[in-house]
Design an enzyme around this catalytic site. Structure first.
Site, PDB file in Angstrom:
ATOM      1  N   SER A 212       0.840  -1.192   0.000  1.00  0.00           N
ATOM      2  CA  SER A 212       0.000   0.000   0.000  1.00  0.00           C
ATOM      3  C   SER A 212       0.885   1.256   0.000  1.00  0.00           C
ATOM      4  O   SER A 212       1.741   1.394  -0.866  1.00  0.00           O
ATOM      5  CB  SER A 212      -0.950  -0.057   1.198  1.00  0.00           C
ATOM      6  OG  SER A 212      -1.969   0.897   1.099  1.00  0.00           O
ATOM      7  N   ASP A 438      -8.127  -4.487  -7.040  1.00  0.00           N
ATOM      8  CA  ASP A 438      -7.794  -3.824  -5.780  1.00  0.00           C
ATOM      9  C   ASP A 438      -8.464  -2.452  -5.736  1.00  0.00           C
ATOM     10  O   ASP A 438      -8.251  -1.623  -6.619  1.00  0.00           O
ATOM     11  CB  ASP A 438      -6.270  -3.680  -5.678  1.00  0.00           C
ATOM     12  CG  ASP A 438      -5.793  -3.086  -4.365  1.00  0.00           C
ATOM     13  OD1 ASP A 438      -6.624  -2.658  -3.549  1.00  0.00           O
ATOM     14  OD2 ASP A 438      -4.567  -3.046  -4.161  1.00  0.00           O
ATOM     15  N   HIS A 467      -6.378  -6.358  -0.911  1.00  0.00           N
ATOM     16  CA  HIS A 467      -5.433  -5.252  -0.822  1.00  0.00           C
ATOM     17  C   HIS A 467      -4.235  -5.762  -0.034  1.00  0.00           C
ATOM     18  O   HIS A 467      -4.350  -6.073   1.146  1.00  0.00           O
ATOM     19  CB  HIS A 467      -6.070  -4.051  -0.131  1.00  0.00           C
ATOM     20  CG  HIS A 467      -5.134  -2.895   0.008  1.00  0.00           C
ATOM     21  ND1 HIS A 467      -4.480  -2.340  -1.072  1.00  0.00           N
ATOM     22  CD2 HIS A 467      -4.722  -2.183   1.105  1.00  0.00           C
ATOM     23  CE1 HIS A 467      -3.720  -1.349  -0.660  1.00  0.00           C
ATOM     24  NE2 HIS A 467      -3.841  -1.233   0.657  1.00  0.00           N
TER      25      HIS A 467
END
Length: 544
Positions: A212, A438, A467
């Site tokens: 991320s 995602d 994710h």
């Protein structure tokens, strides 16, 4: 909230502070060779489940332009390599995203997901980014910012004035207490902290895994210090050039797609949930529950306050990060619509969305994102622009907008150039992982990062929606990661996509029956962390 004078002070600080040279406005300013960081003194973390885990604090400069100036401390932990010295491959630094999420859970967890003969060759290093969690200081701007019941997210409910006041007050609170640190909490500052960690470890090169926002942190480190990178893995990738404002718009559209997918899935399980046999019926049930909560919010116990429409939306958006939440989400709707049973809603809220004892990583989130781009400052622009997005992605747009609204008022803001330009010059081959569905870091980001990093290899999970896609039991993905850590092996496919992996199967539709006295049992689950990172329903590396 502080009074109007604090708001004026925050606004004035835009001109006073601007962005430091350690941030995106001047990303090429070289850190001095002597960074002024302290030394590491490792001691036992006294972790009963992982006795070998060691902890330390590392002193680093607030401002790397002034290495002998004011200091803060970064909390680290380490799971040392156990392989023979001649087999060891050095430290691997770990970051789960956020911005601002703790990485201290990662050494024990990730090392346990790969074969021992590979895991034992690395020193696994977790850390809390500056200003967060166990690092010192832990920045808190408004400990009660997320307390329920909060104003409704939807503009149609006439709550814009309340949210604007709330967001402006939050920015003012942050500026009033933390003006000395907030301008120095950008991704570049955190990347320089990583190099201080490297120096303190006494090594020439580090390895890195980030998910991320951790992909932004890793690529930034690689741009600033390419000669100090040995191996790097980026999982669920933020595009290297997109502004944070525009990234949120991409998220809104992808979250809508994931909510549509959830509605389709629940409709196929009408015999379990009784929400209707088509997606429109499921969405109608969702709207029905939200409308009911507007009129009659329910107790959030064991969390304080009540669950209104904002808290309800927060409970559901995480389904876009992790579809293993879908059975519980469908149960919430089914129980409320068919039996007016609010227990599943209370359980889900406490597991997924209840606030912690303070505002958690939210100061760090804002300090990075609001400072690294020139955000729109005009509410009329936001209102018109976001209405266009809401017209095609109503599930998440206004939720996401208000979560980021402090950036309208944030006193330390970057310029139009945005974040550090990523070229990959001097980097070894980087391994990239990206799922096509995602919602938090949309697929375009993985493609853009691959294009920006010559020699990188992109592994795509076609149809995948987790994710952070590693460590969910998908051998195609996890074995590729392991091979790279083992000896640097990379997929040999040509073109933009070097390897394609299949997605996981949808979860089985199960009605999640509340256990007896469920509310009392949830006390330990409420709070900023909510689920343990190892829980299958956990959302890791949240990038709102």
């Amino acid at each position: 909230m502080r009074k109007a004078i604090a708001l004026l002070a925050a606004a004035a600080a835009v001109a006073t502070f601007g962005v430091t040279s350690a941030s995106a406005a001047d990303p090429d300013a070289a850190a001095p060779e002597d960074t002024g960081q302290g030394r590491l003194a490792w001691t036992s973390c006294n972790d009963a489940t992982t006795p070998a885990l060691q902890c330390a604090m590392l002193e680093v400069p607030v401002d790397y332009r002034d290495p002998r100036g004011r200091k803060i401390s970064i909390k680290l932990n380490r799971l040392p390599a156990t392989a023979p010295k001649d087999k060891q491959q050095g430290p691997i630094l770990l970051n789960p995203g956020g911005p601002g999420d703790s990485g201290l859970w990662m050494p024990a967890y990730i090392s346990g997901q790969i074969p021992k003969d590979v895991a034992s060759t690395y020193d696994w290093i977790g850390f809390d980014p500056r200003g967060t969690n166990g690092s010192d200081p832990h920045v808190i701007c408004d400990a009660h910012y997320f307390d329920g019941e909060r104003p409704d997210y939807q503009l149609s409910q006439g709550t814009a004035k309340a949210w604007l006041k709330k967001a402006a007050g939050y920015a003012a609170d942050c500026a009033a207490d933390w003006s000395w640190l907030l301008p120095h909490m950008t991704t570049v500052d955190n990347a320089r902290d990583m190099d201080s960690i490297r120096r303190a470890l006494g090594v020439q090169k580090i390895n890195f895994y980030g998910g991320s926002w951790g992909t932004t942190l890793g690529s930034t480190y690689g741009q600033l210090f390419p000669s100090h990178v040995r191996r790097m893995v980026l999982d669920s990738i933020v595009g290297p050039t997109i502004s944070w404002y525009d990234h949120n718009i991409l998220q809104d559209k992808e979250h809508q797609r994931r909510f549509d997918a959830f509605a389709d899935w629940a409709a196929k399980a009408d015999s379990v949930y009784h929400l209707g046999t088509d997606a429109a019926s499921v969405k109608k049930a969702y709207a029905q529950v939200e409308d009911a909560l507007r009129k009659d919010p329910v107790a959030a116990a064991p969390a304080p306050g009540k669950i209104g429409p904002a808290e309800f939306e927060d409970t559901f958006y995480g389904g876009g990060y992790n579809f293993l939440r879908w059975p519980r989400m469908a149960t919430v709707l089914s129980a409320y619509v068919t039996q007016h049973d609010t227990r599943p809603l209370s359980i889900a809220y406490n597991r997924y969305a209840a606030p912690g004892a303070d505002d958690g990583a939210f100061p760090a989130y804002n300090a990075a994102q609001c400072t690294e781009n020139a955000w729109p400052r005009d509410w009329e622009f936001w209102k018109k622009d976001q209405a266009k997005v809401d017209a095609v992605a109503p599930f998440y747009t206004y939720n996401n907008m208000w979560y980021n609204a402090a950036c309208m008022f944030w006193p330390y803001q970057g310029n139009q150039a945005g974040r550090l330009k990523i070229t990959g010059k001097g980097l070894p081959p980087v391994l990239l992982f990206q799922a096509t569905e995602d919602a938090a870091t949309p697929y375009e980001g993985g493609l853009a990062m691959h294009d920006a990093l010559p020699g990188s290899k992109l592994v795509v999970q076609n149809g995948g929606s987790f994710h952070e896609i590693l460590f969910h039991g998908n051998a195609c993905l996890d074995d590729t990661f392991t091979a790279y850590l083992r000896d640097g092996s990379l997929p040999d496919g040509k073109g933009r996509i070097a390897k394609t992996c299949a997605p996981e199967a949808d979860p089985a539709p199960v009605y999640v029956t509340p256990p007896p006295a469920a509310a009392k049992s949830l006390t330990a689950e409420s709070g900023a962390a909510r689920l343990a990172p190892t829980d299958p329903e956990a959302v890791r590396g949240v990038l709102r």
